[in-house]
Design a protein around this motif. Sequence first.
Motif, PDB file in Angstrom:
ATOM      1  N   ASN A  74     -10.054  -4.343   5.943  1.00  8.48           N
ATOM      2  CA  ASN A  74      -9.638  -4.067   4.567  1.00  8.48           C
ATOM      3  C   ASN A  74     -10.469  -4.780   3.513  1.00  8.48           C
ATOM      4  O   ASN A  74     -10.230  -4.600   2.331  1.00  8.48           O
ATOM      5  CB  ASN A  74      -8.157  -4.430   4.398  1.00  8.48           C
ATOM      6  CG  ASN A  74      -7.284  -3.539   5.233  1.00  8.48           C
ATOM      7  OD1 ASN A  74      -7.074  -2.381   4.889  1.00  8.48           O
ATOM      8  ND2 ASN A  74      -6.791  -4.048   6.346  1.00  8.48           N
ATOM      9  N   PRO A  89      -0.449   1.831  -3.941  1.00 12.08           N
ATOM     10  CA  PRO A  89      -1.767   1.550  -3.355  1.00 12.08           C
ATOM     11  C   PRO A  89      -2.756   0.850  -4.286  1.00 12.08           C
ATOM     12  O   PRO A  89      -3.564   0.052  -3.841  1.00 12.08           O
ATOM     13  CB  PRO A  89      -2.287   2.929  -2.964  1.00 12.08           C
ATOM     14  CG  PRO A  89      -1.088   3.796  -2.887  1.00 12.08           C
ATOM     15  CD  PRO A  89      -0.078   3.231  -3.849  1.00 12.08           C
ATOM     16  N   CYS A  94      -3.260  -2.998  -4.091  1.00 13.30           N
ATOM     17  CA  CYS A  94      -3.988  -3.622  -2.977  1.00 13.30           C
ATOM     18  C   CYS A  94      -5.340  -4.161  -3.431  1.00 13.30           C
ATOM     19  O   CYS A  94      -5.840  -5.135  -2.872  1.00 13.30           O
ATOM     20  CB  CYS A  94      -4.154  -2.635  -1.837  1.00 13.30           C
ATOM     21  SG  CYS A  94      -2.585  -2.260  -1.027  1.00 13.30           S
ATOM     22  N   ARG A 119       0.825  -1.212   0.000  1.00  9.66           N
ATOM     23  CA  ARG A 119       0.000   0.000   0.000  1.00  9.66           C
ATOM     24  C   ARG A 119       0.857   1.259   0.000  1.00  9.66           C
ATOM     25  O   ARG A 119       0.532   2.252  -0.660  1.00  9.66           O
ATOM     26  CB  ARG A 119      -0.941  -0.004   1.206  1.00  9.66           C
ATOM     27  CG  ARG A 119      -1.909   1.165   1.180  1.00  9.66           C
ATOM     28  CD  ARG A 119      -2.925   1.114   2.273  1.00  9.66           C
ATOM     29  NE  ARG A 119      -2.251   0.955   3.558  1.00  9.66           N
ATOM     30  CZ  ARG A 119      -2.852   0.493   4.632  1.00  9.66           C
ATOM     31  NH1 ARG A 119      -4.100   0.134   4.590  1.00  9.66           N
ATOM     32  NH2 ARG A 119      -2.194   0.399   5.769  1.00  9.66           N
TER      33      ARG A 119
END
Length: 78
Positions: A55, A30, A33, A26
Amino acid sequence: GERFDVILCDLMMPEIDGPAFYDRVRRIEPSLCQRMLFISGGAVTPRARAFIAQNSVRVLDKPVPRETLLAAIQLAAR
Protein backbone atom coordinates in the motif's frame (compact mmCIF):
# COMPACT_ATOMS: atom_id res chain seq x y z
CA GLY A 1 -20.25 15.06 7.52
CA GLU A 2 -16.99 15.88 9.28
CA ARG A 3 -13.72 15.55 7.36
CA PHE A 4 -10.35 14.57 8.74
CA ASP A 5 -7.21 16.32 7.54
CA VAL A 6 -4.92 13.46 8.60
CA ILE A 7 -5.31 10.15 10.42
CA LEU A 8 -2.48 8.98 12.70
CA CYS A 9 -2.64 5.29 13.53
CA ASP A 10 -0.35 2.92 15.37
CA LEU A 11 0.68 0.00 13.19
CA MET A 12 0.33 -2.57 15.97
CA MET A 13 -2.57 -2.33 18.43
CA PRO A 14 -4.18 -4.91 20.73
CA GLU A 15 -7.66 -5.24 19.24
CA ILE A 16 -7.22 -4.09 15.65
CA ASP A 17 -3.96 -3.60 13.82
CA GLY A 18 -3.09 -0.85 11.38
CA PRO A 19 -3.75 -2.93 8.25
CA ALA A 20 -7.25 -3.88 9.47
CA PHE A 21 -8.01 -0.26 10.38
CA TYR A 22 -6.79 0.87 6.94
CA ASP A 23 -9.10 -1.66 5.27
CA ARG A 24 -12.07 -0.39 7.27
CA VAL A 25 -11.30 3.22 6.38
CA ARG A 26 -10.85 2.26 2.72
CA ARG A 27 -14.34 0.69 2.67
CA ILE A 28 -15.95 3.76 4.28
CA GLU A 29 -14.00 6.63 2.65
CA PRO A 30 -11.20 5.54 0.29
CA SER A 31 -9.87 9.08 -0.17
CA LEU A 32 -8.84 9.16 3.51
CA CYS A 33 -6.29 6.39 2.94
CA GLN A 34 -4.05 8.89 1.17
CA ARG A 35 -3.99 10.96 4.37
CA MET A 36 -3.08 8.18 6.79
CA LEU A 37 0.19 8.05 8.68
CA PHE A 38 1.24 5.02 10.66
CA ILE A 39 3.48 4.99 13.70
CA SER A 40 5.46 1.96 14.82
CA GLY A 41 7.54 1.00 17.79
CA GLY A 42 9.46 -1.44 15.61
CA ALA A 43 7.61 -4.68 16.36
CA VAL A 44 6.43 -5.22 12.79
CA THR A 45 4.87 -8.54 11.85
CA PRO A 46 5.25 -10.16 8.42
CA ARG A 47 1.62 -9.17 7.74
CA ALA A 48 2.39 -5.54 8.59
CA ARG A 49 5.52 -5.56 6.39
CA ALA A 50 3.48 -6.90 3.46
CA PHE A 51 0.79 -4.27 4.08
CA ILE A 52 3.38 -1.48 4.04
CA ALA A 53 4.92 -2.74 0.80
CA GLN A 54 1.59 -3.32 -0.97
CA ASN A 55 0.00 0.00 0.00
CA SER A 56 3.03 2.32 0.03
CA VAL A 57 1.92 3.81 3.34
CA ARG A 58 4.10 6.14 5.38
CA VAL A 59 5.38 4.67 8.65
CA LEU A 60 7.11 6.81 11.25
CA ASP A 61 9.30 5.10 13.83
CA LYS A 62 8.77 5.83 17.52
CA PRO A 63 9.85 8.01 19.10
CA VAL A 64 8.91 10.46 16.35
CA PRO A 65 10.73 13.78 16.56
CA ARG A 66 8.29 16.69 16.64
CA GLU A 67 9.67 18.21 13.43
CA THR A 68 9.38 14.89 11.58
CA LEU A 69 5.79 14.42 12.71
CA LEU A 70 4.77 17.95 11.74
CA ALA A 71 6.40 17.64 8.30
CA ALA A 72 4.68 14.27 7.70
CA ILE A 73 1.32 15.71 8.74
CA GLN A 74 1.75 18.66 6.39
CA LEU A 75 2.56 16.34 3.47
CA ALA A 76 -0.33 14.00 4.23
CA ALA A 77 -2.84 16.83 4.56
CA ARG A 78 -2.27 18.07 1.01
